[in-house]
Design a protein around this motif. Sequence first.
Motif, PDB file in Angstrom:
ATOM      1  N   LEU A 171       0.673  -1.153   0.012  1.00 19.12           N
ATOM      2  CA  LEU A 171      -0.055  -0.052  -0.158  1.00 19.12           C
ATOM      3  C   LEU A 171       0.902   1.247  -0.079  1.00 19.12           C
ATOM      4  N   ARG A 172       1.949   1.441   0.946  1.00 17.52           N
ATOM      5  CA  ARG A 172       2.894   2.460   1.087  1.00 17.52           C
ATOM      6  C   ARG A 172       3.416   2.827  -0.542  1.00 17.52           C
ATOM      7  N   ARG A 173       3.946   1.768  -0.950  1.00 19.99           N
ATOM      8  CA  ARG A 173       4.881   2.053  -2.152  1.00 19.99           C
ATOM      9  C   ARG A 173       3.860   2.538  -3.421  1.00 19.99           C
ATOM     10  N   HIS A 177       3.812   8.734  -0.990  1.00 19.34           N
ATOM     11  CA  HIS A 177       4.889   8.921  -1.581  1.00 19.34           C
ATOM     12  C   HIS A 177       6.109   9.137  -0.582  1.00 19.34           C
ATOM     13  N   GLY A 178       7.224   8.815  -0.751  1.00 21.77           N
ATOM     14  CA  GLY A 178       8.205   9.055   0.163  1.00 21.77           C
ATOM     15  C   GLY A 178       7.856   8.671   1.713  1.00 21.77           C
ATOM     16  N   ASP A 179       7.699   9.583   2.465  1.00 19.85           N
ATOM     17  CA  ASP A 179       7.859   9.431   3.939  1.00 19.85           C
ATOM     18  C   ASP A 179       6.378   9.767   4.325  1.00 19.85           C
ATOM     19  N   ASP A 194      -9.386   8.065  -8.182  1.00 16.35           N
ATOM     20  CA  ASP A 194      -8.030   7.663  -8.271  1.00 16.35           C
ATOM     21  C   ASP A 194      -8.034   6.083  -8.403  1.00 16.35           C
ATOM     22  N   PRO A 195      -7.668   5.590  -9.421  1.00 17.81           N
ATOM     23  CA  PRO A 195      -7.528   4.015  -9.415  1.00 17.81           C
ATOM     24  C   PRO A 195      -6.984   3.241  -8.296  1.00 17.81           C
ATOM     25  N   THR A 196      -5.760   3.866  -7.895  1.00 18.30           N
ATOM     26  CA  THR A 196      -4.997   3.164  -6.625  1.00 18.30           C
ATOM     27  C   THR A 196      -5.964   3.280  -5.434  1.00 18.30           C
TER      28      THR A 196
END
Length: 416
Positions: A171-173, A177-179, A194-196
Amino acid sequence: MATPSQIRLPVVLLGGVNLVRTLGLAGIPAVVAMPDPDEPAFASRYCSESHLIPPFDPGEPAVEAIVAIGRRLARECRRRVPLMYGSDDALQLIYAHRERLQRYFLFLVNDPEIGEALLEKDRFDALAQTRGLPVPRNLEWEGNGPGSVAAAPGPVLVKPRIKTDWYQSTLRRHLFHGDAKARIFESGGEALADPTVALFREQLLFQEYVSGDDGCLWSFHGVADENGHVLDAFVGRKLRTYPPLTGESAFIELDDDEELLALGCDIAARLPLKGVFKMDFKKDARTAKWYLLEINARFNLWHYLGARNGVNLMRATYDYLVEGTRPVAPQSYETTWRWLALDLDFRAFRAMRAQGEIGALGWALSILLSRNVYNVFSWSDPGPWLRLWNRRFARRWDRGSRRVLSLVRQWRSTAS
């Protein structure tokens, strides 16, 4: 010869350099046990022992290693020793093996219902509703009626439901974004499109966004007894984060706010909380209303800043666990020192400059005119910084050497 009661008990620390320095400022020996071989805290002058242990997870290898350390120290000290922890993964391990660890360690953690709710954001929202806590309103993904993402009149905040195993998560990747620990969409419709977000919607929590910049982000830090009574506390404020609004602390300071102090103590008693905690708040820029964003029940980097300003929550926890002593009321503290992660703050500066929010001179002066402690660097404890850069240099040298050897092999194969 000193008796066992006169010996300063060590703390077994499942945490990093900011925490080992906080213990060091209190004169408390730290036995650092961490799963990262590059951990800078291993090189701190305040680290009396270092132990490389398996990764934190609910399984047996990590807890076996921690129990072995505790068993030896409890035998040497003739009593249980304090255990302190600096990540949600380490805290989850303690929850999973609480009874076993309590044979050798002193620690105070929340009851299972509260502790698990603090690790899962959707369960925390349900808990907050039953306790009447001032949290932002959650939005439903499905439907288009009141309280849905589709009907949200303004920006929508999207964040993960579960905090553990965050940095290695898919999920984070893919979405953050980043931190960044959350994302802000200008409207509910933008989030829906947003598809993601649609793909990961079951792992996400949607909330109405509370207006305001990083300067509106505050926190209340404390340690509470078994009944939720706050033993000691301080208030903090974020100056810059990276990414702005949704990321990690880059530049922070202590501050005074009696209203927030009273609100934090009230929430701790209402839940109730046990042991150390950090409450994150945002003060609405339009209404000046406080909103509780989340509660973390672990030790964190703010404690180093607090200790440098005269309020050491790790020492307060230690004294309560070991001696049963407590201050009459939360102690007064200074606001002289600020905490700075220079690499993150430079990224925050670039992001803010791109939005026209700060110039190079303003950013530089904000640092140069401030008395700062740093995330890793310290003149009085240079070992962690030297270890960090030595490891980084070694990795870059190794990658460079392999690249050169690869080019030589290619040249030899073509030359022949």
